[in-house]
Design an enzyme around this catalytic site. Structure first.
Site, PDB file in Angstrom:
ATOM      1  N   TYR A  97      -6.979   1.663  -2.214  1.00  0.00           N
ATOM      2  CA  TYR A  97      -5.611   1.723  -1.889  1.00  0.00           C
ATOM      3  C   TYR A  97      -4.875   2.587  -3.017  1.00  0.00           C
ATOM      4  O   TYR A  97      -5.379   2.534  -4.144  1.00  0.00           O
ATOM      5  CB  TYR A  97      -4.764   0.631  -1.883  1.00  0.00           C
ATOM      6  CG  TYR A  97      -4.886  -0.450  -2.992  1.00  0.00           C
ATOM      7  CD1 TYR A  97      -3.561  -0.371  -3.603  1.00  0.00           C
ATOM      8  CD2 TYR A  97      -5.793  -1.194  -3.214  1.00  0.00           C
ATOM      9  CE1 TYR A  97      -3.374  -1.047  -4.762  1.00  0.00           C
ATOM     10  CE2 TYR A  97      -5.544  -2.049  -4.300  1.00  0.00           C
ATOM     11  CZ  TYR A  97      -4.427  -1.933  -5.126  1.00  0.00           C
ATOM     12  OH  TYR A  97      -4.115  -2.585  -6.201  1.00  0.00           O
ATOM     13  N   CYS A  98      -3.829   3.266  -2.401  1.00  0.00           N
ATOM     14  CA  CYS A  98      -2.872   3.834  -3.763  1.00  0.00           C
ATOM     15  C   CYS A  98      -1.441   3.147  -3.497  1.00  0.00           C
ATOM     16  O   CYS A  98      -1.303   2.041  -2.777  1.00  0.00           O
ATOM     17  CB  CYS A  98      -2.592   5.356  -3.463  1.00  0.00           C
ATOM     18  SG  CYS A  98      -2.178   6.030  -2.137  1.00  0.00           S
ATOM     19  N   PHE A  99      -0.280   3.914  -3.644  1.00  0.00           N
ATOM     20  CA  PHE A  99       0.975   3.278  -3.489  1.00  0.00           C
ATOM     21  C   PHE A  99       1.255   2.957  -2.160  1.00  0.00           C
ATOM     22  O   PHE A  99       1.694   2.003  -1.644  1.00  0.00           O
ATOM     23  CB  PHE A  99       2.084   4.060  -4.427  1.00  0.00           C
ATOM     24  CG  PHE A  99       3.334   3.105  -4.058  1.00  0.00           C
ATOM     25  CD1 PHE A  99       3.649   2.002  -4.919  1.00  0.00           C
ATOM     26  CD2 PHE A  99       4.310   3.728  -3.588  1.00  0.00           C
ATOM     27  CE1 PHE A  99       4.605   1.235  -4.819  1.00  0.00           C
ATOM     28  CE2 PHE A  99       5.732   3.099  -3.602  1.00  0.00           C
ATOM     29  CZ  PHE A  99       5.785   1.744  -4.042  1.00  0.00           C
ATOM     30  N   SER A 105      -5.018   7.697  -2.283  1.00  0.00           N
ATOM     31  CA  SER A 105      -6.141   7.021  -1.547  1.00  0.00           C
ATOM     32  C   SER A 105      -6.941   7.778  -0.603  1.00  0.00           C
ATOM     33  O   SER A 105      -8.168   7.678  -0.363  1.00  0.00           O
ATOM     34  CB  SER A 105      -5.520   5.875  -1.028  1.00  0.00           C
ATOM     35  OG  SER A 105      -4.671   5.943  -0.062  1.00  0.00           O
ATOM     36  N   TYR A 127      -0.682  -0.336  -1.369  1.00  0.00           N
ATOM     37  CA  TYR A 127       0.152  -1.412  -2.259  1.00  0.00           C
ATOM     38  C   TYR A 127       1.118  -1.944  -1.640  1.00  0.00           C
ATOM     39  O   TYR A 127       1.352  -3.021  -1.612  1.00  0.00           O
ATOM     40  CB  TYR A 127       0.158  -0.782  -3.677  1.00  0.00           C
ATOM     41  CG  TYR A 127       1.152  -1.929  -4.422  1.00  0.00           C
ATOM     42  CD1 TYR A 127       0.265  -3.030  -5.111  1.00  0.00           C
ATOM     43  CD2 TYR A 127       2.542  -1.604  -4.647  1.00  0.00           C
ATOM     44  CE1 TYR A 127       1.231  -4.069  -5.970  1.00  0.00           C
ATOM     45  CE2 TYR A 127       3.148  -2.604  -5.474  1.00  0.00           C
ATOM     46  CZ  TYR A 127       2.355  -3.804  -5.961  1.00  0.00           C
ATOM     47  OH  TYR A 127       3.096  -4.592  -6.641  1.00  0.00           O
TER      48      TYR A 127
END
Length: 369
Positions: A97-99, A105, A127
């Site tokens: 995952y990323c933000f 991601s 996130y």
């Protein structure tokens, strides 16, 4: 053909099964808040992220994306893919995952899938979506149990009881703090975001076991620098109370073990044999100094004299028993007057449903499932 954009929002499954996560955000983002089963292996370091952010503001998304591919190319790109693959090979079912579940991601997912020739899931919404899910699980409507509060004078062994029952939420353990004026550990507390995330994790896991009751220690709103979200604090404090009754001798012994013996071991392990005890003493002394006004001059001097004598005696002879004197004084002069008022209020309001010594309370709680 590989499906390079496989996504999931099965956040409960991630919590219950401790599914390993790769967080590809920059370290500066991860330090503010992450998840218990996550490891930060960024696609962009802090400097690269900063440069791309400036480019995005000045020239837009397309140019920022081009810059990203330019910065993370060649050997740098290869090393980062290898870092992800090394983690995935030793952690089955890894997700990424990323933000917000966006470009970072998605790109990492594509690179990993191409290198491994198999799919890796990424978190839908990243996130932010997972964090929102956890926060929702701290709301009142998601508390499907009856809270019970374990209360008692300082040093009565409440935390020890909590650790011996399955249906408990150890708020102090989650906050990495003993919950008192001398409660700090050598290791730092989690960030507020991580405290909330970790609390939600524990609640989700405990509620999945369908306990009718969950047991909490009688905490104030703040545990060190962490604070319990107001809505959740009000909810668990609405529960009935169980009182642990202990003699002053038992309370002094419990406090000696926790705040002197165990605490000194922490400091020695961290600072070494030569400096550990001195660092412990400085911490206790400075913590006590902050309470000087509340104790009053004469009482403060008396407690401080006993602390100094106990510390010097320990250095000269290795004996720790003299610490009991300042501990007993401090319990009687500082903590007990504050708690006596609360206890009387609980008795008047008839919120205490059981009272007994540690063994009796433990036996009672084990039958509250």
């Amino acid at each position: 053909m590989l499906k390079k954009d496989n996504q999931t929002n099965e956040f409960k499954e991630i919590v219950l099964n401790n599914i390993p996560l790769i967080d590809v955000r920059a370290p500066i983002e991860y330090e503010k808040g992450g998840f218990l089963n996550s490891t930060n292996i960024p696609i962009l370091n802090n400097e690269e992220r900063h440069m791309i952010g400036i480019c995005y503001k000045e020239k837009g998304n397309e140019e920022a994306t081009k810059l990203g591919y330019k910065l993370v190319s060649g050997k740098i790109r290869e090393d980062r893919i290898n870092s992800w693959i090394n983690f995935i090979e030793t952690h089955k079912n890894t997700m990424i995952y990323c933000f917000r579940g966006g470009s970072r991601s998605r790109i990492a997912q594509e690179w990993i899938s191409e290198a491994l020739n198999k799919d890796i899931l990424r978190l839908k919404g990243g996130y932010k979506a997972f964090r929102n899910y956890l926060i929702e699980n701290l709301s009142i409507q998601n508390q499907n149990y009856k809270p019970i509060i374990l209360t008692g004078y300082t040093g009565s062994g409440k935390t020890k009881i909590l650790k011996n029952i399955d249906n408990s939420i150890d708020l102090e353990g989650i906050a990495n703090h003993r919950g008192s004026s001398f409660g700090s550990h050598v290791s730092p507390q989690p960030t507020q975001i991580n405290f909330e995330n970790n609390l939600a994790y524990d609640l989700i896991k405990k509620q999945s076991k369908n306990f009718e009751y969950l047991i909490f220690e009688d905490e104030g709103k703040n545990i060190g620098k962490n604070f319990i979200p107001q809505e959740f604090y009000d909810f668990f404090h609405s529960g009935k109370k169980i009182l642990v009754s202990s003699t002053i001798e038992e309370r002094v012994e419990n406090t000696l073990v926790e705040y002197v013996i165990d605490s000194q071991k922490e400091y020695i392990n961290y600072y070494g044999i030569e400096n550990g005890l001195a660092e412990w003493f400085n911490y206790i002394y400075s913590s006590m100094d902050r309470l000087k006004k509340k104790l009053g001059g004469d009482r403060f001097k008396k407690v401080l004299d006993e602390l100094n004598f106990a510390y010097k005696t320990q250095l000269n002879s290795g004996k720790i028993d003299y610490h009991k004197y300042w501990i007993e004084l401090f319990l009687k002069e500082y903590y007990d007057p504050m708690y006596s008022y609360t206890l009387q209020k609980d008795r008047n309001n008839k919120t205490i449903i059981f009272e007994g010594n540690s063994n009796e309370v433990l036996e009672y709680l084990k039958n509250l499932k």
